[in-house]
Design a protein around this motif. Sequence first.
Motif, PDB file in Angstrom:
ATOM      1  N   LYS A   1      -5.463  -3.842  -2.281  1.00 27.09           N
ATOM      2  CA  LYS A   1      -7.405  -3.818  -1.894  1.00 27.09           C
ATOM      3  C   LYS A   1      -7.358  -3.925  -0.511  1.00 27.09           C
ATOM      4  O   LYS A   1      -8.137  -3.251   1.464  1.00 27.09           O
ATOM      5  CB  LYS A   1      -8.279  -4.377  -2.559  1.00 27.09           C
TER       6      LYS A   1
ATOM      7  N   VAL B   1       1.012  -1.336   0.372  1.00 29.81           N
ATOM      8  CA  VAL B   1       0.260   0.290   0.191  1.00 29.81           C
ATOM      9  C   VAL B   1       0.566   0.994   0.135  1.00 29.81           C
ATOM     10  O   VAL B   1       1.345   1.369   0.682  1.00 29.81           O
ATOM     11  CB  VAL B   1      -0.997  -0.205   1.162  1.00 29.81           C
TER      12      VAL B   1
ATOM     13  N   THR C   1      -5.237  -2.585   2.352  1.00 28.47           N
ATOM     14  CA  THR C   1      -5.853  -1.144   3.297  1.00 28.47           C
ATOM     15  C   THR C   1      -6.739  -1.208   4.246  1.00 28.47           C
ATOM     16  O   THR C   1      -6.471  -1.045   5.310  1.00 28.47           O
ATOM     17  CB  THR C   1      -6.273  -0.706   1.664  1.00 28.47           C
TER      18      THR C   1
ATOM     19  N   VAL D   1      -1.674   5.794   0.611  1.00 27.11           N
ATOM     20  CA  VAL D   1      -3.370   5.660  -0.288  1.00 27.11           C
ATOM     21  C   VAL D   1      -4.317   7.059   1.422  1.00 27.11           C
ATOM     22  O   VAL D   1      -3.928   6.437   2.917  1.00 27.11           O
ATOM     23  CB  VAL D   1      -4.584   4.687   0.583  1.00 27.11           C
TER      24      VAL D   1
END
Length: 244
Positions: free
Chosen positions: A44, A21, A47, A24
């Motif tokens: 995804k 990540v 996160t 983000v």
Amino acid sequence: MADTILKVDNINVYYGNIHAVKGVSFTVNEGEIVTLIGANGAGKSSTLRAIAGLVKPSGGSIEFNGESITGLDPTSIVTKGITLVPEGRKIFPDLTVVENLKIGAYLRNDDLTDDLNWVYDLFPRLKERSWQEGGTLSGGEQQRVALARAILKDAPIVVLDEATAFADPDNEAKVQAAFAQLAKGKTVLMIAHRLSTVANADCIYVVRDGQIVESGTKDALCAQNGLFARMWQDYQASVQWKVA
């Protein structure tokens, strides 16, 4: 205007040398349904795991209702009011359906009769199998139990890692319709691989290579004619092909 309930600011997650990540940032307003989409390995799930306390970000911050929850353990995150439904059929196989559902309300002391009847109205087949052990259910039925159990926790935010992963095409629409009813009044943050799941989301974040590259509603993203628009066109073509 709705208040911001979750703020993710410039978080980074590493697994050894893998930068999963990369800086983000996004916000979720109270009562919204917000979706992360992207290819496998895009970042995804990492996160969501950071938000749920399952991995610790190496940088950045996460706030819930204006309070930092960065790096808290999963139990503390749940206590704060964020419930995660991970990908897969995460129910207790040796407990009955009704016992699994009641675990969803372990922090509540009120009578659950009305809530259970409400769930059974949405998932009639679960009522038929209420005293059946979870491990004997089909994958789709187990998923519905997990989803209903998470909603019954009555947490302000429900975090879903692929809510329809184990639903076949026929059952997917049923799960989505029931989820829409279960999630009323909730704030939902979810990952989806099937684009039909995200069509009505308040905001869609497109993730690629650990970063958010596009954001907006389905219609707004289609109008941009970018990555999401190409994904949506491919999805529509595949649906039409199946119908044909």
